[in-house]
Motif scaffolding. Structure first.
Motif, PDB file in Angstrom:
ATOM      1  N   PHE A 148      98.288   7.227  14.621  1.00  0.00           N
ATOM      2  CA  PHE A 148      99.604   7.527  15.182  1.00  0.00           C
ATOM      3  C   PHE A 148      99.668   7.159  16.663  1.00  0.00           C
ATOM      4  O   PHE A 148     100.690   6.661  17.138  1.00  0.00           O
ATOM      5  N   PHE A 160     106.475  -1.884   7.265  1.00  0.00           N
ATOM      6  CA  PHE A 160     105.805  -0.601   7.071  1.00  0.00           C
ATOM      7  C   PHE A 160     104.775  -0.575   5.948  1.00  0.00           C
ATOM      8  O   PHE A 160     103.773   0.143   6.053  1.00  0.00           O
ATOM      9  N   THR A 187     101.096  12.377   5.904  1.00  0.00           N
ATOM     10  CA  THR A 187     101.671  11.524   4.872  1.00  0.00           C
ATOM     11  C   THR A 187     100.639  11.111   3.841  1.00  0.00           C
ATOM     12  O   THR A 187      99.513  10.750   4.172  1.00  0.00           O
ATOM     13  N   LEU A 229     100.123   3.505  16.765  1.00  0.00           N
ATOM     14  CA  LEU A 229     101.092   3.007  15.783  1.00  0.00           C
ATOM     15  C   LEU A 229     101.921   1.833  16.295  1.00  0.00           C
ATOM     16  O   LEU A 229     102.178   0.886  15.548  1.00  0.00           O
ATOM     17  N   MET A 268     108.230  12.854  12.534  1.00  0.00           N
ATOM     18  CA  MET A 268     106.859  13.317  12.739  1.00  0.00           C
ATOM     19  C   MET A 268     106.421  13.135  14.187  1.00  0.00           C
ATOM     20  O   MET A 268     105.723  13.985  14.753  1.00  0.00           O
ATOM     21  N   SER A 269     106.814  12.018  14.785  1.00  0.00           N
ATOM     22  CA  SER A 269     106.408  11.780  16.170  1.00  0.00           C
ATOM     23  C   SER A 269     107.091  12.752  17.121  1.00  0.00           C
ATOM     24  O   SER A 269     106.567  13.057  18.192  1.00  0.00           O
ATOM     25  N   LEU A 293      98.073   5.016   7.422  1.00  0.00           N
ATOM     26  CA  LEU A 293      98.789   6.283   7.589  1.00  0.00           C
ATOM     27  C   LEU A 293      98.357   7.301   6.542  1.00  0.00           C
ATOM     28  O   LEU A 293      98.208   8.495   6.833  1.00  0.00           O
ATOM     29  N   ALA A 346     103.015   6.863  18.950  1.00  0.00           N
ATOM     30  CA  ALA A 346     103.547   7.306  17.657  1.00  0.00           C
ATOM     31  C   ALA A 346     105.010   6.937  17.444  1.00  0.00           C
ATOM     32  O   ALA A 346     105.613   7.352  16.464  1.00  0.00           O
ATOM     33  N   THR A 347     105.595   6.148  18.346  1.00  0.00           N
ATOM     34  CA  THR A 347     106.987   5.759  18.156  1.00  0.00           C
ATOM     35  C   THR A 347     107.093   4.550  17.232  1.00  0.00           C
ATOM     36  O   THR A 347     106.141   3.793  17.047  1.00  0.00           O
ATOM     37  N   VAL A 348     108.270   4.362  16.667  1.00  0.00           N
ATOM     38  CA  VAL A 348     108.482   3.324  15.663  1.00  0.00           C
ATOM     39  C   VAL A 348     109.503   2.292  16.126  1.00  0.00           C
ATOM     40  O   VAL A 348     109.254   1.087  16.115  1.00  0.00           O
ATOM     41  N   GLU A 364     107.539  16.487   8.863  1.00  0.00           N
ATOM     42  CA  GLU A 364     108.734  15.807   8.366  1.00  0.00           C
ATOM     43  C   GLU A 364     109.311  16.545   7.162  1.00  0.00           C
ATOM     44  O   GLU A 364     108.589  17.173   6.382  1.00  0.00           O
ATOM     45  N   TYR A 416     108.595   8.863  10.175  1.00  0.00           N
ATOM     46  CA  TYR A 416     107.728   8.784  11.347  1.00  0.00           C
ATOM     47  C   TYR A 416     108.486   9.060  12.635  1.00  0.00           C
ATOM     48  O   TYR A 416     107.878   9.484  13.623  1.00  0.00           O
TER      49      TYR A 416
END
Length: 474
Positions: free
Chosen positions: A163, A119, A415, A166, A323-324, A126, A221-223, A329, A320
């Motif tokens: 995003f 990250f 952020t 991402l 947020m997504s 970001l 936007a997924t992590v 957040e 995240y």
């Protein structure tokens, strides 16, 4: 202070350029991963000029420098002969499954190392996205930019692009951590976002791969999904490296990875990651709805200790994920705003009450850095942990601000390091949210400033060594 010299001295202490496996930096720390820990001069770690504190954490040797860390990083990068931060020994042929050549260290250290490696390189993008959105919000509120204009449209999609793509950015950084070819990893991220798949998801069209059902979900936007996918793909690539004949390895290894990973990604790993992300977001939403004061108060209170031990990076995936899912957040933004302002208030109070000229100058500098830049490590190592009774005052001030933030329902829409300058990141759908942020800031500042100013703090009339703090904590 010659910070290039600071960087070169730090390089010397960790065993020289031949002992560096990976070099990175965040907003305040220069981070080394070394090949041989025995070559590091542990006794000289804290004697490097310009370094506030040196420590070993998350499998790295970290030098806390402050806002000038980029100068140190560039000097070391030039000396080592690298451009992107990673020493050129991360080849799939000789990497262990974790992406590291040595897997020493406990599970907590490994987890922190993975989170940091994945990250931290993405954070500048970001932050840029968040600040662009904040600036755009200000311009539209002041009627300087029309929401129907081309300028608004372009700036909006530029900010959102980070995003949206991402998974591709995280694929690149995850590849470095897990020891996989970056190009292949980025392809795995890009295929999740291809317009054909995205349109099928939007239209509700069902897809399958050789009879295996594909979970139709948006990965923008997924992590978690892409990190899982790259982690598994790194093993597949290493398998190909080990068993494919050398004469065909270069051509067929990428093909093997994609043949295996396409069905795995769309039918198994992607859905698992998406469900995990949705679960985290649901948990955070539940906490916000049922115990809204808990997270901001907790973060505002223990943030100095989180920063001290590098645990603040653990919140990044949660931030995240939320947020997504919901567009804002509450994991770190509200609580860290209270903490950062408390750190600045503490340093300012010490500057005003101290009779030592050096302390006053240093405290004013660290106060400005914390209040307006959101960078608190100089304040933490320089003063919060340096003078007795200051740490409890900062924690109380952070808790007071965090409690108000939680009870008032403060959220963060973008952020950036929480500070006075980045208050626009708290501007969004709720017009009153920015005033909640201002009140959080004011409470944290006033409570901490009053406590530090009036509570007895020993040794404010003389300069003492920073080493005493960490030794005392240990």
């Amino acid at each position: 202070m010659d910070y290039r010299e600071t960087g070169l001295k730090a390089l010397e202490v960790v065993g020289g350029k031949d002992n560096v496996k990976n070099l990175t930096h965040c907003a305040t720390r220069l981070r080394f991963e070394v090949k041989d820990r025995s070559k590091v001069d542990l006794e000289k770690l804290n004697s490097v000029p310009g370094v506030l504190k040196a420590l070993e954490s998350a499998g790295q040797f970290q030098f806390v420098i402050g806002p000038s860390v980029n100068e140190c990083y560039q000097a070391v990068a030039d000396e080592i002969g690298i451009a992107g931060g990673a020493v050129d020994d991360n080849h799939p042929e000789d990497m262990a499954p974790s992406g590291k050549k040595d897997d020493k260290g406990n599970l907590v250290q490994k987890a922190l190392g993975l989170i940091s490696g994945i990250f931290i390189p993405v954070l500048p993008a970001l932050i840029a996205s968040g600040m662009i959105k904040a600036l755009l919000t200000i311009l539209t509120r002041m009627s300087l930019v029309n929401t129907e204009s081309g300028v608004y449209t372009i700036i909006t999609f530029v900010a959102d692009s980070v995003f949206y793509f991402l998974p591709v950015l995280l694929a690149a950084t995850s590849a470095k951590v897990f020891g996989m070819s970056q190009g292949l990893a980025m392809m795995l991220g890009a295929m999740l976002l291809h317009p054909t798949f995205s349109n099928a998801v939007s239209a509700g069209t069902s897809l399958d791969i050789f009879g295996l059902s594909v979970r139709m979900t948006s990965y923008s936007a997924t992590v978690i999904p892409i990190i899982l996918i790259v982690w598994v793909a790194s093993y597949v690539e290493k398998f190909g490296t080990r068993f494919l004949p050398d004469v065909v390895k270069y051509v067929f290894r990428p093909l093997l990875v994609m043949i295996v990973m396409i069905p795995l990604s769309f039918c198994v790993l992607g859905p698992i990651g998406a469900i995990m992300g949705d679960g985290l977001a649901a948990l955070l939403t539940w906490l916000q709805n049922t115990i809204p004061w808990l997270l901001p108060t907790f973060i505002g209170t223990i943030a100095p200790l989180m920063v001290l031990f590098g645990l603040n990076n653990c919140t990044i995936p949660l931030i995240y994920a939320q947020m997504s899912a919901v567009g804002y957040e509450t994991v770190a933004g509200p609580g860290m705003l209270a903490h950062n302002i408390a750190e600045g208030a503490a340093s300012l109070a010490l500057a005003l009450k101290s009779k030592d000229t050096t302390i006053r100058q240093e405290a004013l500098t660290t106060s400005f850095t914390a209040l307006f830049g959101g960078i608190t490590e100089p304040a933490i190592y320089g003063f919060t942990l340096r003078f007795k009774n200051v740490l409890p005052c900062v924690m109380i001030g952070g808790a007071a601000g965090g409690l108000f933030a939680g009870l008032s329902g403060l959220v963060r829409y973008a952020t950036a390091a929480p500070s006075i300058v980045t208050l626009p990141t708290y501007m969004g759908e709720d017009p009153s949210n920015i005033w909640k942020a201002v009140a959080t800031l004011a409470i944290a500042f006033v409570v901490t400033f009053v406590l530090v100013f009036f509570v007895k703090t020993e040794d404010t009339n003389k300069v003492i060594k920073n080493d005493a703090v960490t030794n005392e904590l240990k």
